[in-house]
Design a protein around this motif. Structure first.
Motif, PDB file in Angstrom:
ATOM      1  N   ASP A 115       0.171  19.284 -29.452  1.00 40.42           N
ATOM      2  CA  ASP A 115       0.282  17.826 -29.557  1.00 40.42           C
ATOM      3  C   ASP A 115      -1.069  17.231 -29.966  1.00 40.42           C
ATOM      4  O   ASP A 115      -1.647  16.405 -29.258  1.00 40.42           O
TER       5      ASP A 115
ATOM      6  N   ASN B 226      -1.183  23.780 -26.501  1.00 37.48           N
ATOM      7  CA  ASN B 226      -1.096  22.344 -26.770  1.00 37.48           C
ATOM      8  C   ASN B 226      -1.126  22.080 -28.272  1.00 37.48           C
ATOM      9  O   ASN B 226      -2.185  22.052 -28.889  1.00 37.48           O
TER      10      ASN B 226
ATOM     11  N   ASN C 213      -1.983  13.420 -30.077  1.00 43.81           N
ATOM     12  CA  ASN C 213      -2.335  12.693 -28.851  1.00 43.81           C
ATOM     13  C   ASN C 213      -3.667  13.125 -28.243  1.00 43.81           C
ATOM     14  O   ASN C 213      -3.947  12.786 -27.087  1.00 43.81           O
TER      15      ASN C 213
ATOM     16  N   PHE D 299       3.914  19.180 -20.883  1.00 40.43           N
ATOM     17  CA  PHE D 299       3.434  17.892 -21.396  1.00 40.43           C
ATOM     18  C   PHE D 299       1.990  17.639 -20.949  1.00 40.43           C
ATOM     19  O   PHE D 299       1.752  17.049 -19.897  1.00 40.43           O
TER      20      PHE D 299
ATOM     21  N   ASP E 265       4.575  15.972 -26.867  1.00 40.12           N
ATOM     22  CA  ASP E 265       4.408  14.550 -26.577  1.00 40.12           C
ATOM     23  C   ASP E 265       5.487  14.084 -25.598  1.00 40.12           C
ATOM     24  O   ASP E 265       6.649  14.509 -25.681  1.00 40.12           O
ATOM     25  N   THR E 266       5.137  13.178 -24.685  1.00 43.91           N
ATOM     26  CA  THR E 266       6.111  12.654 -23.720  1.00 43.91           C
ATOM     27  C   THR E 266       7.135  11.721 -24.371  1.00 43.91           C
ATOM     28  O   THR E 266       8.041  11.242 -23.680  1.00 43.91           O
TER      29      THR E 266
ATOM     30  N   HIS F 197      -0.098  15.480 -21.455  1.00 41.59           N
ATOM     31  CA  HIS F 197      -0.287  14.075 -21.839  1.00 41.59           C
ATOM     32  C   HIS F 197      -0.983  13.383 -20.671  1.00 41.59           C
ATOM     33  O   HIS F 197      -0.351  13.003 -19.692  1.00 41.59           O
TER      34      HIS F 197
END
Length: 421
Positions: free
Chosen positions: A120, A118, A123, A177, A294-295, A179
């Motif tokens: 990202d 991950n 987020n 993802f 990230d989505t 997220h």
């Protein structure tokens, strides 16, 4: 933590190229190629951000105008994801949680309990926000941290499980993802899809960009859909003719430009992904790894954008008619497409099923937002965010705290606090 906060403060368009450049070098990419990959990712994020900003700047005022026309006066106000992210990053639990996330991901990868790396980091606020609300509700520092860790682990596992569907539907090989906000609504999409499949006649309704374009020609293309939806939203907002036309053109522009900006970003991803795949297969012959992203990479899909736009008036109508609802949808109305991003593969890009799923999702969000309004507002105050004048409680409708997972995590925190107090 100062280094991490400084990088995060630069924003995704600067932070992600730095991360990708370092990751590229780790996987043996030549410096020139690593630079190219990093710049493509950075430029892609700048482009995506510009188009999303264009969309939000135009849809935001239109959404607010619709609310004023309807005359909604509700006490829990959606102050948007920018405020929500500030609550997360400003929480007292942030330093320990962020360091813990990095260590947990490394440990799970080493133990072969996840495939997702991950990166990202921007987020992380999605998890921090829930932790901040749990802390505000339970007043227990360590319970909020532990539950936030559990949510992070669950998101990695769910990202692994959903990755094959996302990769196939969006042609994003090697990407997952983690997220949490979007992952939370995947079961809703699966359930709605199953229910619709059981209803004769209704199960034959198939609305996706391809079938619409095939049946209606130019009218069914993304730019035309954007134009039509922009005209409709402008009319509902009570705009003048020039403003309606301006909104329609800007929405159409976003429908056309967003996929192109995402393609630039993906070019950079492919360079890193291919190099990582070669090295990781050499280092770990029997393992598969995903890059957690990230989505925002998913919302360029025309069915996602179009369905998200249609949800704006639906959200306002629901806020008006739902018994017991106290949430006023406001700032995040323009971001509703994110709720559908990871639902899409499970309903086969059928916009009819996506809109049904989105409607049920919004109903859940409104009731959760109503329930946690006081705790959410307390979390904001604890993060040194002043409550806007005239607002009794704050919330956000496109965030993790107002998902069913967020609500459950907050209740578990309260239960554990009552047990150990």
């Amino acid at each position: 933590m100062e280094i991490i906060q400084t990088i995060i403060g630069l924003g995704a368009s600067v932070m992600m190229p730095i991360i990708f450049f370092i990751v590229s070098l780790v996987f043996g990419v030549r410096i020139s190629q690593a630079f190219k990959a990093a710049m493509y990712v950075g430029i892609g994020f700048v482009g995506v951000s510009m188009v999303i900003t264009l969309l939000l700047d135009n849809l935001g005022p239109a959404s607010q105008a619709m609310i004023e026309r309807v005359g909604l006066n509700l006490v829990v106000v959606d102050t948007g994801w920018p405020t929500a992210s500030t609550i997360g990053w400003g929480s007292a639990i942030m330093p320990i949680v962020v360091i813990g996330f990095l260590l947990i991901n490394i440990i799970l990868l080493a133990l072969n309990l996840t495939k997702t790396v991950n990166i990202d980091i921007f987020n992380y606020w999605l998890f921090l926000l829930v932790g901040a609300v749990i802390y505000a509700s339970s007043k227990n520092f360590w319970i909020s941290i532990i539950i936030t860790y559990v949510l992070f682990i669950l998101a990695l596992i769910a990202a692994d499980k959903t990755a094959p569907y996302m990769q196939k539907e969006f042609d994003l090989k090697g990407i997952s993802f983690p997220h949490l906000t979007c992952l939370a609504w995947v079961p809703f999409g699966i359930a709605i899809n199953w229910i619709v499949d059981k209803i004769p006649g209704v199960n034959k309704i198939d609305l996706n960009p391809e079938t619409i374009s095939k049946r209606f020609g130019i009218i069914g293309e993304p730019i035309s859909l954007g134009m039509i939806l922009g005209l409709g939203i402008g009319l509902l907002a009570g705009y003048s003719v020039p403003n309606i036309l301006t909104l329609a053109i800007n929405v159409a522009a976003a429908m056309l430009l967003l996929p192109k900006m995402i393609n630039i970003l993906v070019e950079g991803l492919i360079i890193v992904r291919d190099a990582a795949e070669v090295k990781l297969k050499k280092w770990f012959p029997d393992r598969e790894f995903y890059i957690g992203m990230d989505t925002a990479l998913l919302i360029g899909e025309p069915s996602v954008l179009a369905s998200g736009l249609i949800l704006i008036p639906i959200a306002i109508l629901l806020a008006f008619i739902l018994p017991g609802n106290k949430v006023l949808p406001f700032v995040d109305l323009a971001s509703l497409m994110f709720l559908l991003a990871m639902v899409t593969p499970f309903v086969k890009r059928n916009m009819f099923r996506m809109i049904l799923s989105g409607t049920v999702i919004l109903i859940c969000i409104f009731y959760v937002g109503t329930a946690i309004g006081p705790e959410y507002t307390e979390a904001a105050l604890m993060s040194k965010i002043e409550k806007p004048e005239g607002i009794q409680y704050m919330t956000n409708i496109v965030g993790t705290a107002t998902t069913w997972i967020g609500w459950l995590a907050i209740k578990v925190g309260d239960l554990l606090q009552s047990v150990f107090s």
